[in-house]
Design an enzyme around this catalytic site. Structure first.
Site, short mmCIF file in Angstrom:
data_model
loop_
_atom_site.label_atom_id
_atom_site.label_comp_id
_atom_site.label_asym_id
_atom_site.label_seq_id
_atom_site.Cartn_x
_atom_site.Cartn_y
_atom_site.Cartn_z
N HIS A 1 42.00 55.09 31.30
CA HIS A 1 43.22 54.84 32.08
C HIS A 1 42.98 53.73 33.09
O HIS A 1 41.98 53.76 33.81
CB HIS A 1 43.65 56.11 32.81
CG HIS A 1 44.72 55.88 33.84
ND1 HIS A 1 44.49 55.98 35.18
CD2 HIS A 1 46.03 55.53 33.71
CE1 HIS A 1 45.60 55.71 35.86
NE2 HIS A 1 46.55 55.44 34.98
N SER A 2 43.84 52.73 33.13
CA SER A 2 43.81 51.68 34.14
C SER A 2 42.43 51.00 34.16
O SER A 2 42.02 50.42 33.15
CB SER A 2 44.20 52.28 35.50
OG SER A 2 44.58 51.29 36.42
N TYR A 3 41.69 51.08 35.29
CA TYR A 3 40.33 50.52 35.33
C TYR A 3 39.45 51.11 34.22
O TYR A 3 38.54 50.44 33.72
CB TYR A 3 39.72 50.79 36.71
CG TYR A 3 38.21 50.71 36.75
CD1 TYR A 3 37.56 49.48 36.64
CD2 TYR A 3 37.44 51.86 36.92
CE1 TYR A 3 36.16 49.40 36.69
CE2 TYR A 3 36.05 51.78 36.98
CZ TYR A 3 35.41 50.55 36.85
OH TYR A 3 34.03 50.48 36.89
N GLY B 1 40.01 51.33 31.25
CA GLY B 1 40.05 50.48 30.08
C GLY B 1 38.92 49.46 30.07
O GLY B 1 38.34 49.14 29.02
#
Length: 234
Positions: free
Chosen positions: A76-78, A80
């Site tokens: 999720h988000s960072y 990734g």
């Protein structure tokens, strides 16, 4: 049944996946909710030396020591950025990479390069304003779409995030990693950034879909997210 390893974004720990993990386990899947060094229940380990590859090592070691393989790795988000780098080192243990409203760095990019110069500058300024210069304070949860009753519980579990991990570039050169199937799940349809990343993924043949719920669907729509993950074409 699948084996999911769930990787949180900035300021979060494995705790954020609790309701998603419970639904997936109830459906028969194996689930590990990772917490990265310096965050969540590992916040006591935070230091200026923590970088992206500290978090990559967290996950590579988790896969090894828990004897996990055929893993669907969800970032999720960072997160990734983290799973992209993990795939470079441990592609043989991974079955599928899933980017949930997540950064998808190219070779030589950092997480903040993906976000763009304006947001990257805001993040660095926040770290400077915090008084440390190396920790990014948690952002406000006001716009997350959370019920008022759970906001204090979530706010109490957010941790300052090590800036270095957001600014450290990675190499994306593994041919084995490049062959892994991937998916992009966009939960912020209003975001131009995630729209561009999803279109890039679609052009590369990724499975792509939208899920309403805002940038933190594991907290706002956990059962819908669990169903979305269970329906991946793996």
């Amino acid at each position: 049944m699948a084996t999911f390893v769930l990787v949180p974004g900035a300021w979060l720990g494995g705790w954020c996946w609790g309701n998603v993990a419970a639904k997936l386990r109830a459906d028969g899947h194996q689930v590990v909710s990772a917490t990265l060094t310096g965050l969540g229940e590992r916040a006591h380990l935070v230091s200026p030396e923590i970088g992206l590859f500290t978090h990559v090592s967290d996950l590579v070691n988790l896969l090894h020591f828990r004897d996990l393989s055929g893993v669907t790795l969800v970032g999720h988000s960072y997160g990734g950025t983290v799973i992209t780098a993990v795939a470079e080192q441990a592609s043989a243990l991974i079955r599928y990479l899933v980017y949930l409203d997540a950064s998808v760095p190219l070779d030589g990019e950092s997480n903040n390069d993906v976000l763009g110069p304006e947001l990257a500058a805001q993040i660095r300024s926040a770290a400077d304003s915090s008084g440390t210069g190396w920790l990014v304070p948690p952002i406000s949860v006001a716009g997350w779409g959370l019920p008022d009753a759970v906001r204090p519980w979530i706010e109490a579990r957010l941790s300052p995030h090590p800036l270095s991990s957001l600014e450290e570039p990675l190499q994306v050169r593994s041919e084995a990693a490049a062959r892994l199937p991937r998916a992009f799940i966009r939960s912020s349809p209003q975001s131009a950034l995630y729209g561009r990343l999803m279109e890039r993924g679609r052009d590369a043949g990724w499975y792509c879909r939208d899920l309403t719920g805002g940038h933190y669907p594991m907290l706002t729509r956990p059962e819908a997210l669990a169903s979305c993950l269970a329906e991946l074409p793996v």
